[in-house]
Design a protein around this motif. Structure first.
Motif, short mmCIF file in Angstrom:
data_model
loop_
_atom_site.label_atom_id
_atom_site.label_comp_id
_atom_site.label_asym_id
_atom_site.label_seq_id
_atom_site.Cartn_x
_atom_site.Cartn_y
_atom_site.Cartn_z
N LEU A 28 0.85 -1.18 0.00
CA LEU A 28 0.00 0.00 0.00
C LEU A 28 0.89 1.24 0.00
O LEU A 28 2.12 1.12 0.08
CB LEU A 28 -0.89 -0.03 1.25
N PRO A 29 0.31 2.42 -0.06
CA PRO A 29 1.15 3.63 0.02
C PRO A 29 1.95 3.68 1.33
O PRO A 29 2.97 4.34 1.40
CB PRO A 29 0.14 4.77 -0.03
N ASP A 30 1.50 2.98 2.32
CA ASP A 30 2.19 2.92 3.61
C ASP A 30 2.86 1.57 3.80
O ASP A 30 2.42 0.57 3.27
CB ASP A 30 1.19 3.13 4.76
N LYS A 31 3.91 1.57 4.57
CA LYS A 31 4.60 0.33 4.93
C LYS A 31 3.87 -0.27 6.14
O LYS A 31 3.47 0.45 7.05
CB LYS A 31 6.04 0.68 5.26
N ASN A 93 -8.00 8.55 6.52
CA ASN A 93 -6.89 9.17 5.79
C ASN A 93 -7.20 9.07 4.29
O ASN A 93 -8.28 9.43 3.87
CB ASN A 93 -5.56 8.55 6.18
N SER A 94 -6.29 8.54 3.48
CA SER A 94 -6.56 8.44 2.05
C SER A 94 -7.21 7.10 1.68
O SER A 94 -7.37 6.79 0.51
CB SER A 94 -5.27 8.61 1.25
N PRO A 109 -20.97 -16.13 12.25
CA PRO A 109 -20.64 -14.72 12.01
C PRO A 109 -19.29 -14.58 11.30
O PRO A 109 -18.36 -15.33 11.54
CB PRO A 109 -20.58 -14.12 13.41
N ILE A 110 -19.22 -13.58 10.42
CA ILE A 110 -18.01 -13.26 9.69
C ILE A 110 -17.74 -11.77 9.92
O ILE A 110 -18.65 -10.95 9.79
CB ILE A 110 -18.17 -13.50 8.18
N LYS A 111 -16.50 -11.44 10.25
CA LYS A 111 -16.11 -10.04 10.38
C LYS A 111 -15.05 -9.79 9.32
O LYS A 111 -14.12 -10.57 9.15
CB LYS A 111 -15.54 -9.76 11.76
N PHE A 112 -15.20 -8.67 8.62
CA PHE A 112 -14.35 -8.39 7.49
C PHE A 112 -14.06 -6.90 7.48
O PHE A 112 -14.97 -6.09 7.56
CB PHE A 112 -15.12 -8.79 6.22
N VAL A 113 -12.79 -6.52 7.44
CA VAL A 113 -12.40 -5.11 7.38
C VAL A 113 -11.53 -4.94 6.15
O VAL A 113 -10.63 -5.74 5.91
CB VAL A 113 -11.63 -4.70 8.65
N SER A 114 -11.81 -3.90 5.39
CA SER A 114 -11.07 -3.66 4.16
C SER A 114 -10.64 -2.20 4.09
O SER A 114 -11.45 -1.31 4.26
CB SER A 114 -11.95 -4.01 2.96
N TYR A 115 -9.33 -1.99 3.87
CA TYR A 115 -8.76 -0.67 3.68
C TYR A 115 -8.42 -0.56 2.20
O TYR A 115 -7.58 -1.31 1.71
CB TYR A 115 -7.48 -0.50 4.49
N CYS A 116 -9.05 0.37 1.48
CA CYS A 116 -8.86 0.44 0.03
C CYS A 116 -8.37 1.81 -0.43
O CYS A 116 -8.84 2.84 0.05
CB CYS A 116 -10.17 0.14 -0.69
N THR A 117 -7.44 1.77 -1.37
CA THR A 117 -7.09 2.95 -2.15
C THR A 117 -7.81 2.76 -3.49
O THR A 117 -8.55 1.78 -3.67
CB THR A 117 -5.56 3.04 -2.40
N ILE A 138 -3.03 -2.16 12.33
CA ILE A 138 -3.13 -1.66 10.96
C ILE A 138 -3.47 -0.18 10.98
O ILE A 138 -2.82 0.63 10.30
CB ILE A 138 -4.20 -2.43 10.16
N THR A 139 -4.48 0.18 11.75
CA THR A 139 -4.94 1.57 11.82
C THR A 139 -3.82 2.51 12.24
O THR A 139 -3.68 3.59 11.69
CB THR A 139 -6.14 1.68 12.78
N SER A 140 -3.01 2.08 13.19
CA SER A 140 -1.93 2.95 13.66
C SER A 140 -0.80 3.11 12.65
O SER A 140 -0.08 4.10 12.69
CB SER A 140 -1.37 2.42 14.99
N GLN A 141 -0.67 2.16 11.72
CA GLN A 141 0.43 2.22 10.74
C GLN A 141 0.04 2.92 9.44
O GLN A 141 0.92 3.40 8.73
CB GLN A 141 0.91 0.80 10.41
N LEU A 142 -1.24 2.98 9.12
CA LEU A 142 -1.68 3.58 7.86
C LEU A 142 -1.82 5.08 8.03
O LEU A 142 -2.68 5.56 8.74
CB LEU A 142 -3.00 2.98 7.40
N ARG A 143 -0.96 5.80 7.38
CA ARG A 143 -0.97 7.27 7.49
C ARG A 143 -1.57 7.91 6.24
O ARG A 143 -2.08 8.99 6.30
CB ARG A 143 0.45 7.77 7.69
N GLY A 144 -1.44 7.23 5.08
CA GLY A 144 -1.97 7.59 3.80
C GLY A 144 -2.11 9.02 3.53
O GLY A 144 -2.81 9.62 2.89
#
Length: 144
Positions: A28-31, A93-94, A109-117, A138-144
């Motif tokens: 992703l744009p972030d490491k 963020n972005s 039950p299924i839990k699914f989280v997706s971070y998309c550019t 993940i949330t703390s590392q993505l600055r986008g």
């Protein structure tokens, strides 16, 4: 274009490195630094190119990071295969953040989280309840 993006994903996957904190992924744009318990898998023959990291949390629950092209309508896919689906969409963020809760055909039950550019998505998936600290990481590392 899909082939080019797939190639870039594969090269980024190959450039992933281990550090003492875990596995460093530059997709992703972030490491991102993933747990050292994660094992990478790539299936370039699949119709939908993705790179998957299979991991275990401290309770030995399996969860998966799926890095994929942003070319699938997840909401429609889940609604087609699930009995109940709730989707929360927000901007982070972005990234566009999708949080889905659903029940599969076995009523599990299924839990699914997706971070998309615009081009790529990171999906965090588990058949069971993974520890909240994983999503927080993940949330703390993505600055986008």
């Amino acid at each position: 274009m899909k082939t080019l993006i797939g190639l870039v994903l594969l090269l980024a996957f190959q450039a992933s490195a281990s550090s003492q904190d875990g596995i460093v992924v530059h997709i992703l744009p972030d490491k991102l630094v993933l747990s050292s318990s994660c094992v990478a898998r790539a299936d370039i023959q699949s119709k939908e190119f993705s790179i998957i990291y299979a991991c275990k949390d401290s309770k030995n629950t399996m969860y998966f990071y799926n890095f994929r092209l942003n070319n699938v309508d997840l909401a429609a896919d889940f609604k087609k295969n699930s009995t109940e689906v709730v989707i929360n969409e927000s901007q982070f963020n972005s990234y566009t953040l999708y949080e889905l809760t659903a029940k599969n055909s076995d009523n599990k039950p299924i839990k699914f989280v997706s971070y998309c550019t615009k081009e790529l998505c990171l999906d965090l998936v588990s058949d069971d309840e993974y520890e909240k600290s994983i999503q927080d990481s993940i949330t703390s590392q993505l600055r986008g």
